[in-house]
Enzyme design. Structure first.
Site, PDB file in Angstrom:
ATOM      1  N   LYS A 137       0.560  -9.474  19.655  1.00  0.00           N
ATOM      2  CA  LYS A 137       1.302  -9.512  18.392  1.00  0.00           C
ATOM      3  C   LYS A 137       2.686 -10.137  18.548  1.00  0.00           C
ATOM      4  O   LYS A 137       3.216 -10.740  17.616  1.00  0.00           O
ATOM      5  CB  LYS A 137       1.456  -8.094  17.819  1.00  0.00           C
ATOM      6  CG  LYS A 137       0.147  -7.364  17.583  1.00  0.00           C
ATOM      7  CD  LYS A 137      -0.689  -8.009  16.500  1.00  0.00           C
ATOM      8  CE  LYS A 137      -1.944  -7.182  16.234  1.00  0.00           C
ATOM      9  NZ  LYS A 137      -2.797  -7.774  15.184  1.00  0.00           N
TER      10      LYS A 137
ATOM     11  N   LYS B 288     -18.777  -2.822 -12.109  1.00  0.00           N
ATOM     12  CA  LYS B 288     -19.279  -1.820 -11.177  1.00  0.00           C
ATOM     13  C   LYS B 288     -20.658  -2.221 -10.658  1.00  0.00           C
ATOM     14  O   LYS B 288     -21.551  -2.574 -11.432  1.00  0.00           O
ATOM     15  CB  LYS B 288     -19.382  -0.453 -11.864  1.00  0.00           C
ATOM     16  CG  LYS B 288     -19.940   0.638 -10.965  1.00  0.00           C
ATOM     17  CD  LYS B 288     -20.136   1.934 -11.725  1.00  0.00           C
ATOM     18  CE  LYS B 288     -20.829   2.973 -10.838  1.00  0.00           C
ATOM     19  NZ  LYS B 288     -21.099   4.223 -11.591  1.00  0.00           N
TER      20      LYS B 288
ATOM     21  N   ASN C  99      -8.599   3.714   4.680  1.00  0.00           N
ATOM     22  CA  ASN C  99      -8.596   4.490   5.913  1.00  0.00           C
ATOM     23  C   ASN C  99      -7.889   5.817   5.674  1.00  0.00           C
ATOM     24  O   ASN C  99      -7.455   6.110   4.558  1.00  0.00           O
ATOM     25  CB  ASN C  99      -7.941   3.691   7.048  1.00  0.00           C
ATOM     26  CG  ASN C  99      -6.547   3.210   6.670  1.00  0.00           C
ATOM     27  OD1 ASN C  99      -5.626   4.007   6.486  1.00  0.00           O
ATOM     28  ND2 ASN C  99      -6.386   1.898   6.534  1.00  0.00           N
TER      29      ASN C  99
ATOM     30  N   PHE D 208       2.869  -0.555  14.945  1.00  0.00           N
ATOM     31  CA  PHE D 208       2.167   0.685  15.278  1.00  0.00           C
ATOM     32  C   PHE D 208       0.726   0.336  15.635  1.00  0.00           C
ATOM     33  O   PHE D 208       0.161  -0.625  15.109  1.00  0.00           O
ATOM     34  CB  PHE D 208       2.160   1.638  14.083  1.00  0.00           C
ATOM     35  CG  PHE D 208       3.340   2.563  14.014  1.00  0.00           C
ATOM     36  CD1 PHE D 208       3.187   3.920  14.258  1.00  0.00           C
ATOM     37  CD2 PHE D 208       4.593   2.081  13.710  1.00  0.00           C
ATOM     38  CE1 PHE D 208       4.274   4.782  14.188  1.00  0.00           C
ATOM     39  CE2 PHE D 208       5.682   2.928  13.633  1.00  0.00           C
ATOM     40  CZ  PHE D 208       5.522   4.288  13.874  1.00  0.00           C
TER      41      PHE D 208
END
Length: 408
Positions: free
Chosen positions: A337, A284, A208, A319
């Site tokens: 959470k 790969k 990300n 967060f």
């Protein structure tokens, strides 16, 4: 207020050098021990004798004027609790940013491991020069405290941003830093940072946009306030505190669990991938004639939820990054959470969040309260986050020392 504190003031060759005489007096009135080091050009604007009389100490200028066996740049760096460079010229700022040690002042800065405040003052065109901007950005990233110049009429006749900020601002920030140096002493704070990387094959991966800047800012501030810091990071970080480099969500989970029992506070600022590839290829993956490819993903461990469920005396801070319905989604997440605090980021804005040096967050507490922190640089946001976590202690019925809930 400053009794027993050793303040080293660095003065460079700018017209605002004369103003520092009053700054010295302000520190002396609060019983600080003040020493002054000048660049040679600084003495074109203020005399050595004046500075010596005001500071009641010898003023150092020459790098090789050594009265005893101690190398001056090392002894000055060791003795001082904080260094204030004001005014800081574009020339000196450039030298500090690039590690140049060609005079006593810049040599001291290179050896200085405690807080350094830099208060620039220069012509507005020099301040806006891209090279100056890059140098300031580099110093900010390295943890220097920058007090930006103010706008107004300049000695060169220009009107613009370049005037030395007010002496009161320099004084107040110095006092604030000195008084906060031991605020988190005795606390072990574990912080995660960066975006996790989940391999597809030896070449490709899923990740990300997290830069790790917020987590690193939190670690920098915690360390500066006396905490024992462990930063668990997916990005390379060169700091004096303990940095544990990890890559995947599983590696981060192992690192967090290893530190959890001895931690007082765990801050999960990292962007942990929700999913990973089920079958990672050892080789790969080759391009085929097919227009599409299917990757089977499986859930990663929910580190925040797991540590929240097993916390005893620890404070757990999470967060969340949201692109819509920020507060609603954050409320649902903190309930799910079970953490003590959740810090909500709006990633739909381009001026804050991922890769930016700035942020604007809302802190949600387990007792249902919220506090919004207006847009500021991430280091300042980090300071305010710790003020919320550690600045509002209340007796907790569950005997959790740092929980601020009145209902748990």
């Amino acid at each position: 207020m400053l009794s027993g504190k050793n303040i080293l003031i660095g003065i460079t060759g700018g017209i605002a050098a004369y103003k520092i005489c009053e700054l010295i007096r302000m520190f002396k009135r609060q019983n600080a021990n003040v020493k002054v080091v000048c660049t040679p050009n600084a003495l074109n604007f203020v005399t050595k004798l004046t500075l010596q009389n005001l500071s009641q100490n010898n003023v150092a200028v020459d790098e090789f004027d050594i009265p005893d066996y101690k190398p001056e740049h090392i002894s000055y760096a060791d003795e001082a609790d904080i260094m204030v460079i004001a005014p800081a010229t574009a020339n000196t700022i450039s030298k500090i940013a690039n590690g140049t040690c060609d005079n006593l002042l810049t040599s001291i800065v290179c050896a200085f491991k405690k807080p350094v405040i830099i208060a620039p003052a220069m012509n507005c065109n020099m301040w806006e020069n891209p090279i100056s901007e890059d140098n300031m950005e580099k110093l900010y990233r390295l943890g220097y405290e920058i007090l930006e110049p103010e706008s107004g009429f300049l000695a060169c006749g220009y009107e613009g941003k370049g005037r030395l900020c007010s002496l009161e601002k320099i004084f107040d920030r110095t006092v604030e830093i000195l008084q906060s140096q031991n605020k988190l002493s005795g606390q072990k704070i574990v912080i995660t940072a960066g975006g996790t990387i989940e391999n597809i094959d030896p070449v490709r991966y899923i990740s990300n946009y997290s830069s790790g800047k917020m987590g690193i800012a939190l670690a920098d501030v915690a360390s500066s306030q006396g905490a024992e810091v462990v930063l668990i990071s997916t990005v390379d970080v060169n700091r004096k505190y303990n940095v544990v480099k990890v890559k995947s969500a599983f590696e981060m989970q192992e690192a967090v669990n290893a530190e959890f029992a001895s931690a007082n506070c765990i801050i999960m600022a990292a962007a942990v991938a929700d999913y990973r590839v089920k079958n990672v290829s050892d080789q790969k993956l080759k391009k085929t004639f097919e227009d599409t490819i299917t990757l089977e993903l499986v859930k990663n461990p929910d580190i925040l939820k797991e540590i929240s469920a097993k916390k005893t005396t620890q404070t757990v801070v999470g967060f969340c990054a949201e692109s819509e319905n920020l507060i609603q989604n954050a409320k649902e997440k903190i309930a799910k959470k079970g953490c003590d605090y959740l810090i909500a980021n709006d990633i739909s804005r381009k001026d804050i969040g991922f890769s930016s040096d700035y942020n604007e967050v809302t802190i949600l507490s387990c007792d249902g309260s919220m506090k919004k922190l207006e847009r500021s640089n991430k280091r300042e946001i980090a300071k305010q986050i710790f003020e919320v976590i550690y600045g509002q202690k209340e007796t907790c019925t569950d005997n959790r020392e740092f929980c601020t809930s009145t209902t748990c």
